[in-house]
Design a protein around this motif. Structure first.
Motif, PDB file in Angstrom:
ATOM      1  N   ALA A 156      -2.932  -4.594   4.437  1.00  0.00           N
ATOM      2  CA  ALA A 156      -3.032  -6.057   4.442  1.00  0.00           C
ATOM      3  C   ALA A 156      -1.699  -6.675   4.864  1.00  0.00           C
ATOM      4  CB  ALA A 156      -3.411  -6.555   3.051  1.00  0.00           C
ATOM      5  N   SER A 157      -1.764  -7.847   5.463  1.00  0.00           N
ATOM      6  CA  SER A 157      -0.553  -8.598   5.836  1.00  0.00           C
ATOM      7  C   SER A 157      -0.631  -9.997   5.237  1.00  0.00           C
ATOM      8  CB  SER A 157      -0.414  -8.681   7.363  1.00  0.00           C
ATOM      9  OG  SER A 157      -1.562  -9.286   7.930  1.00  0.00           O
ATOM     10  N   ALA A 158       0.462 -10.664   5.229  1.00  0.00           N
ATOM     11  CA  ALA A 158       0.518 -12.004   4.632  1.00  0.00           C
ATOM     12  C   ALA A 158      -0.351 -12.982   5.418  1.00  0.00           C
ATOM     13  CB  ALA A 158       1.963 -12.502   4.590  1.00  0.00           C
ATOM     14  N   TYR A 159      -0.999 -13.867   4.701  1.00  0.00           N
ATOM     15  CA  TYR A 159      -1.855 -14.877   5.327  1.00  0.00           C
ATOM     16  C   TYR A 159      -1.008 -15.932   6.034  1.00  0.00           C
ATOM     17  CZ  TYR A 159      -4.887 -18.963   5.696  1.00  0.00           C
ATOM     18  OH  TYR A 159      -5.566 -20.051   6.153  1.00  0.00           O
ATOM     19  N   ASP A 160      -1.387 -16.261   7.274  1.00  0.00           N
ATOM     20  CA  ASP A 160      -0.699 -17.286   8.056  1.00  0.00           C
ATOM     21  C   ASP A 160      -1.693 -18.403   8.326  1.00  0.00           C
ATOM     22  OD1 ASP A 160       0.707 -18.869   9.776  1.00  0.00           O
ATOM     23  OD2 ASP A 160       0.948 -17.346  11.346  1.00  0.00           O
ATOM     24  N   ARG A 161      -1.559 -19.512   7.611  1.00  0.00           N
ATOM     25  CA  ARG A 161      -2.540 -20.585   7.722  1.00  0.00           C
ATOM     26  C   ARG A 161      -2.496 -21.285   9.075  1.00  0.00           C
ATOM     27  NH1 ARG A 161      -1.257 -25.823   6.663  1.00  0.00           N
ATOM     28  NH2 ARG A 161      -3.255 -26.125   5.592  1.00  0.00           N
ATOM     29  N   THR A 162      -1.412 -21.080   9.835  1.00  0.00           N
ATOM     30  CA  THR A 162      -1.335 -21.732  11.150  1.00  0.00           C
ATOM     31  C   THR A 162      -2.123 -20.963  12.194  1.00  0.00           C
ATOM     32  OG1 THR A 162       0.635 -20.521  11.885  1.00  0.00           O
ATOM     33  CG2 THR A 162       0.999 -22.509  10.560  1.00  0.00           C
ATOM     34  N   GLY A 163      -2.403 -19.693  11.916  1.00  0.00           N
ATOM     35  CA  GLY A 163      -3.131 -18.876  12.892  1.00  0.00           C
ATOM     36  C   GLY A 163      -2.338 -18.586  14.133  1.00  0.00           C
ATOM     37  N   ALA A 186      -3.012 -15.127  15.620  1.00  0.00           N
ATOM     38  CA  ALA A 186      -4.413 -14.714  15.566  1.00  0.00           C
ATOM     39  C   ALA A 186      -4.864 -13.945  16.809  1.00  0.00           C
ATOM     40  CB  ALA A 186      -5.305 -15.934  15.366  1.00  0.00           C
TER      41      ALA A 186
END
Length: 312
Positions: free
Chosen positions: A69-76, A79
């Motif tokens: 798993a990697s850290a969530y990036d809300r900016t995408g 992606a």
């Protein structure tokens, strides 16, 4: 006074001298009964036999690796970038070994040694079929040697073993075995292999092994001494069912192997019987040609321990 027993060891053909009977002009005694039996062999490790190979010269084995798993990036922002992490763990094996078994059958010579009532054709047939029996035993001996080889440095790389050592058990000062510790080690290993971890393989893979794929290989004299009923609970099987998961071997080594059946590679790409007649010598030669590959894969759980290690 009791009559003394007339026990005596059997003799080879070179040592044997027939009885003679003076009153019958020194006529020699005849064979009263002839018993010719074929040896039947068994390969207790046949569970590791894989499918026959028809084409190609290499076994390719690949396992899809788990994804971290990697850290969530809300900016995408990332992606659309390619995920370049290695997706497969791969190993190649092409250490094939070719061998042959040969038997000569001379019917005329055979008839000279057989008495009336002994079927020549049956004896001749058994002389040929023993080639297959010899091959069965050879596979068993090779697989035992493979497991032992897997405990030595060089089986994975120059300084490591391909089988994972899960901790040895010391024998007592008088060589007595600690059966309670042995049983606990087996139970802990079998149970641990059913969880996702990299503890029981040398490929560094986080993985789990299904209970139905786990086999315990150990000397028969150890298995007869431990409580198999306790192992049945680890597999959630009956006593009769657990017997199919324990493979007894005849070995003077003090190793227990606990392996995923997928880790032990036993492939055959040639198994062919051939024959030829020597018309000049009036005999037949029979050949069994085989080519096998034996290997241990580090991509699957496979481990061992010495249950009678001499304390330093």
């Amino acid at each position: 006074m009791a009559v003394a027993n007339n026990f005596a060891p059997g003799k080879t053909g070179v040592e044997y001298t027939p009885n003679t009977y003076a009153e019958l002009g020194e006529m020699i005694g005849k064979i009263a009964y002839q018993l010719i039996r074929q040896i039947e062999t068994k390969n207790p490790l046949a569970v590791f036999d894989k499918m026959p190979v028809d084409n190609g010269d290499t076994i390719e084995q690949a396992v899809i690796k788990l994804v971290e798993a990697s850290a969530y990036d809300r900016t995408g922002a990332n992606a659309l970038k390619r995920a370049t992490n290695p997706k497969l763990a791969v190993r190649y094996f092409n250490n094939w070994e070719r061998r042959k078994y040969k038997q000569t059958v001379d019917i005329n010579e055979l008839r000279k040694a057989l008495i009336p009532g002994t079927d020549t054709a049956t004896v001749a047939s058994n002389l040929v079929s023993v080639l297959a029996q010899s091959r069965i035993d050879d596979k068993f001996q090779n697989l035992k040697a493979l497991l032992k080889w897997g405990t030595t440095n060089g089986s994975l790389d120059s300084t490591h073993t391909v089988l994972k050592n899960v901790g040895d058990i010391n024998a007592g000062a008088d060589g007595a075995l600690d059966y309670k510790a042995i049983l606990k080690k087996i139970k802990d290993t079998v149970k641990g292999m059913q969880f996702t971890n990299d503890t029981f393989n040398t490929g560094g893979l986080r993985r789990r092994t299904k209970a139905e794929d786990i086999y315990i290989v150990a000397p028969y004299n150890l298995i007869t001494a431990i409580d198999v009923d306790e192992l049945a609970g680890v597999f959630n099987l009956s006593k009769a069912e657990i017997a199919g998961r324990i493979i007894e071997i005849d070995s003077t080594d003090t190793y227990v192997y606990v392996v995923d059946q997928n880790a032990i590679l036993d492939f055959t790409r040639l198994y062919e019987m051939m024959d030829e007649k020597n018309a000049d010598g009036a005999f037949w030669n029979y050949y069994l040609h085989v080519e096998d590959l034996f290997a241990i894969s580090p991509l699957f759980d496979a481990c061992y321990f010495n249950y009678a290690k001499t304390a330093a």
